[in-house]
Design an enzyme around this catalytic site. Structure first.
Site, mmCIF file in Angstrom:
data_model
loop_
_atom_site.group_PDB
_atom_site.id
_atom_site.type_symbol
_atom_site.label_atom_id
_atom_site.label_comp_id
_atom_site.label_asym_id
_atom_site.label_seq_id
_atom_site.Cartn_x
_atom_site.Cartn_y
_atom_site.Cartn_z
ATOM 1 N N GLY A 41 38.271 47.949 34.966
ATOM 2 C CA GLY A 41 37.912 47.987 36.397
ATOM 3 C C GLY A 41 38.947 48.763 37.189
ATOM 4 N N GLY A 86 39.744 49.166 44.086
ATOM 5 C CA GLY A 86 40.400 47.879 44.361
ATOM 6 C C GLY A 86 41.747 47.729 43.682
ATOM 7 N N ILE A 87 42.000 46.523 43.229
ATOM 8 C CA ILE A 87 43.292 46.170 42.641
ATOM 9 C C ILE A 87 43.556 46.991 41.367
ATOM 10 C CG2 ILE A 87 44.535 44.246 41.544
ATOM 11 C CD1 ILE A 87 42.750 42.391 43.399
ATOM 12 N N GLY A 88 42.531 47.131 40.545
ATOM 13 C CA GLY A 88 42.691 47.821 39.264
ATOM 14 C C GLY A 88 43.172 49.249 39.411
ATOM 15 N N SER A 114 42.058 33.972 39.567
ATOM 16 C CA SER A 114 42.003 33.752 41.019
ATOM 17 C C SER A 114 42.444 32.326 41.303
ATOM 18 C CB SER A 114 40.565 33.944 41.501
ATOM 19 O OG SER A 114 40.400 33.404 42.786
ATOM 20 N N TYR A 171 31.500 32.101 40.154
ATOM 21 C CA TYR A 171 32.745 32.884 40.018
ATOM 22 C C TYR A 171 33.933 31.963 39.731
ATOM 23 C CZ TYR A 171 36.641 35.814 41.798
ATOM 24 O OH TYR A 171 37.823 36.509 41.955
HETATM 25 N N1 LIG Z 1 39.866 40.718 46.127
HETATM 26 C C1 LIG Z 1 40.262 39.471 46.097
HETATM 27 O O1 LIG Z 1 40.481 38.819 47.136
HETATM 28 C C2 LIG Z 1 40.461 38.778 44.761
HETATM 29 C C3 LIG Z 1 40.958 37.465 44.778
HETATM 30 C C4 LIG Z 1 41.157 36.817 43.571
HETATM 31 C C5 LIG Z 1 40.891 37.481 42.376
HETATM 32 N N2 LIG Z 1 40.400 38.761 42.389
HETATM 33 C C6 LIG Z 1 40.123 39.403 41.099
HETATM 34 O O2 LIG Z 1 40.697 40.690 41.044
HETATM 35 C C7 LIG Z 1 39.972 41.501 40.118
HETATM 36 C C8 LIG Z 1 39.711 42.864 40.741
HETATM 37 O O3 LIG Z 1 38.817 42.689 41.833
HETATM 38 P P1 LIG Z 1 38.884 43.568 43.153
HETATM 39 O O4 LIG Z 1 39.199 42.642 44.260
HETATM 40 O O5 LIG Z 1 39.694 44.780 42.962
HETATM 41 O O6 LIG Z 1 37.319 43.903 43.282
HETATM 42 P P2 LIG Z 1 36.523 45.290 43.330
HETATM 43 O O7 LIG Z 1 37.127 46.195 44.325
HETATM 44 O O8 LIG Z 1 35.102 44.906 43.469
HETATM 45 O O9 LIG Z 1 36.782 45.899 41.879
HETATM 46 C C9 LIG Z 1 36.229 45.293 40.750
HETATM 47 C C10 LIG Z 1 36.334 46.254 39.572
HETATM 48 O O10 LIG Z 1 35.698 45.625 38.450
HETATM 49 C C11 LIG Z 1 34.718 46.532 37.953
HETATM 50 N N3 LIG Z 1 33.594 45.811 37.349
HETATM 51 C C12 LIG Z 1 32.778 44.889 37.905
HETATM 52 N N4 LIG Z 1 31.841 44.512 37.030
HETATM 53 C C13 LIG Z 1 32.075 45.206 35.886
HETATM 54 C C14 LIG Z 1 31.450 45.290 34.634
HETATM 55 N N5 LIG Z 1 30.364 44.574 34.352
HETATM 56 N N6 LIG Z 1 31.958 46.113 33.695
HETATM 57 C C15 LIG Z 1 33.053 46.866 33.955
HETATM 58 N N7 LIG Z 1 33.680 46.855 35.132
HETATM 59 C C16 LIG Z 1 33.187 46.046 36.087
HETATM 60 C C17 LIG Z 1 34.244 47.331 39.151
HETATM 61 O O11 LIG Z 1 33.592 48.505 38.721
HETATM 62 P P3 LIG Z 1 32.501 49.225 39.700
HETATM 63 O O12 LIG Z 1 33.260 49.733 40.869
HETATM 64 O O13 LIG Z 1 31.907 50.301 38.864
HETATM 65 O O14 LIG Z 1 31.512 48.157 40.071
HETATM 66 C C18 LIG Z 1 35.590 47.571 39.809
HETATM 67 O O15 LIG Z 1 36.257 48.616 39.165
HETATM 68 C C19 LIG Z 1 38.714 40.735 39.763
HETATM 69 O O16 LIG Z 1 38.862 40.143 38.498
HETATM 70 C C20 LIG Z 1 38.643 39.656 40.837
HETATM 71 O O17 LIG Z 1 37.993 38.505 40.391
HETATM 72 C C21 LIG Z 1 40.185 39.420 43.549
#
Ligand SMILES: NC(=O)c1ccc[n+]([C@@H]2O[C@H](COP(=O)([O-])OP(=O)(O)OC[C@H]3O[C@@H](n4cnc5c(N)ncnc54)[C@H](OP(=O)(O)O)[C@@H]3O)[C@@H](O)[C@H]2O)c1
Length: 323
Positions: A51, A55-57, A180, A206
């Site tokens: 990912g 975002g974070i990744g 999370s 989730y």
């Molecule tokens: N943001 C927060 O407040 C928060 C809080 C706690 C934990 N987290 C965790 O942090 C991590 C990163 O999330 P984020 O906040 O950066 O969210 P994000 O901006 O939505 O990014 C999520 C990433 O995961 C990828 N992804 C989603 N479904 C997938 C799949 N089936 N196969 C491969 N890649 C997939 C997305 O790819 P696409 O762009 O192609 O969809 C995107 O690159 C997640 O595990 C999330 O649970 C986030």
């Protein structure tokens, strides 16, 4: 003139002071560990970030690239992944950053991705399971798994296990699973994996998946004792990313309004993961859960139960061995 107390809220000073207070709070929310002050270099090291296109990744991958690592951005969309790949190569000046495709909700895709890695890579020092989704609508994947469980837990679980031998051969190596703080609200019920007995209010599914991340990381760390491979889970904080994309307009609007003042940027949200993946002081630390400020967090009671961890891990092993 007659004034009621609620008039305070319509006074211009109220809006101004709220904005100032919000900006002060925003400036105070930086974590205790600063990646820019960490001089660890990753030249000669290989890292996978799932990912990594947004975002974070994306910021985790950028940090590794800036430290000179060979970075494999594991993304599901070629188009979105390519845009991020070029941005990271440009910003880091590191040409050894590559895009590989994986959809973590499909076990066939995870297997194909892992086979590619095992074929192409001689070593693997860092694996960050970051890809995840919240608020996905009720659905069952072609593997017969509930879609949030498949995406956030089963796919990453299988990926880690398929790459485990390579990580062991490359030790010291580190696995970081992005969970999370919501895992505190999660439950364990094996029927959830097949989409049974689940409620879909807000982020409840989730939360279960994120609890499974922490539980299995703990058990994995126990199994990896003495191998030189560590496994930890992290909470990135509340971060302004695309994570709310599957929620309705009102929820997204509220998240973004509050987030402007109180939530972290994607770059700040990457810090606790980068800490676990590269910081010198994390050498040999395993089986822990870290908060967004890089301090040792207290995992949920269920995640601390070693007998439950064994059961959950073995269940996931049996489940993924079928595919
Ligand atoms: N943001 C927060 O407040 C928060 C809080 C706690 C934990 N987290 C965790 O942090 C991590 C990163 O999330 P984020 O906040 O950066 O969210 P994000 O901006 O939505 O990014 C999520 C990433 O995961 C990828 N992804 C989603 N479904 C997938 C799949 N089936 N196969 C491969 N890649 C997939 C997305 O790819 P696409 O762009 O192609 O969809 C995107 O690159 C997640 O595990 C999330 O649970 C986030």
């Amino acid at each position: 003139m007659y004034l009621v107390w609620t008039d305070v809220f319509s006074h211009p000073l109220w809006a101004v002071s709220t904005v100032i207070l919000g900006l002060i709070l925003r400036s105070q929310r930086r974590g205790s560990w600063d990646p820019r002050a960490c001089l660890v270099q990753l030249k000669g090291k290989t890292a996978i970030v799932t990912g990594a296109n947004t975002g974070i990744g994306k910021f985790i991958a950028l940090d590794f690239a800036l430290r000179g690592a060979r970075v494999i951005m594991a993304c599901r969309s070629e188009a979105r992944g390519s845009v991020a790949l070029h941005e990271i190569r440009k910003r880091s000046g590191n040409a050894d950053v590559h895009l590989r495709l994986v959809n973590t909700s499909s076990l066939a895709s995870v297997r194909a991705f892992a086979e590619g890695v095992l074929r192409e890579e001689k070593e693997l020092h860092i694996l960050v399971n970051n890809a995840g989704a919240s608020g996905l609508p009720r659905d069952i994947t072609s593997d017969g798994l509930e879609v949030s469980f498949a995406t956030n837990h089963v796919g990453p679980f299988l990926l880690t296990n398929l790459l485990l031998d390579l990580l062991k051969q490359s030790a010291p190596a580190r696995i970081v699973n992005v969970s999370s703080m919501n895992h505190w609200k999660g439950m364990v019920d094996f029927s959830h994996f097949k989409g049974k007995n689940l409620g879909y209010t807000m982020d409840s599914v989730y939360n279960h998946t994120k609890l499974h991340n922490v539980i299995c990381t703990n058990e994995l760390a126990r199994r990896l004792q003495g191998t030189g491979v560590t496994a930890n889970s992290v909470h990135p904080g509340l971060v302004m990313t695309e994570i709310m994309r599957h929620y309705n307009f009102m929820v997204r609007f509220l998240f973004n309004m509050i987030g402007i003042f109180f939530f972290k940027s994607s770059e700040e949200g990457a810090v606790s993961t980068i800490y676990c993946a590269v910081a010198m002081e994390m050498e040999g630390i395993t089986g822990k859960y870290f908060d967004s400020d890089c301090s040792l967090g207290l995992p949920a009671p269920l995640a601390r139960d070693p007998t439950l961890a064994v059961k959950v891990f073995e269940f996931c092993e049996r489940l993924t061995s079928k595919f």
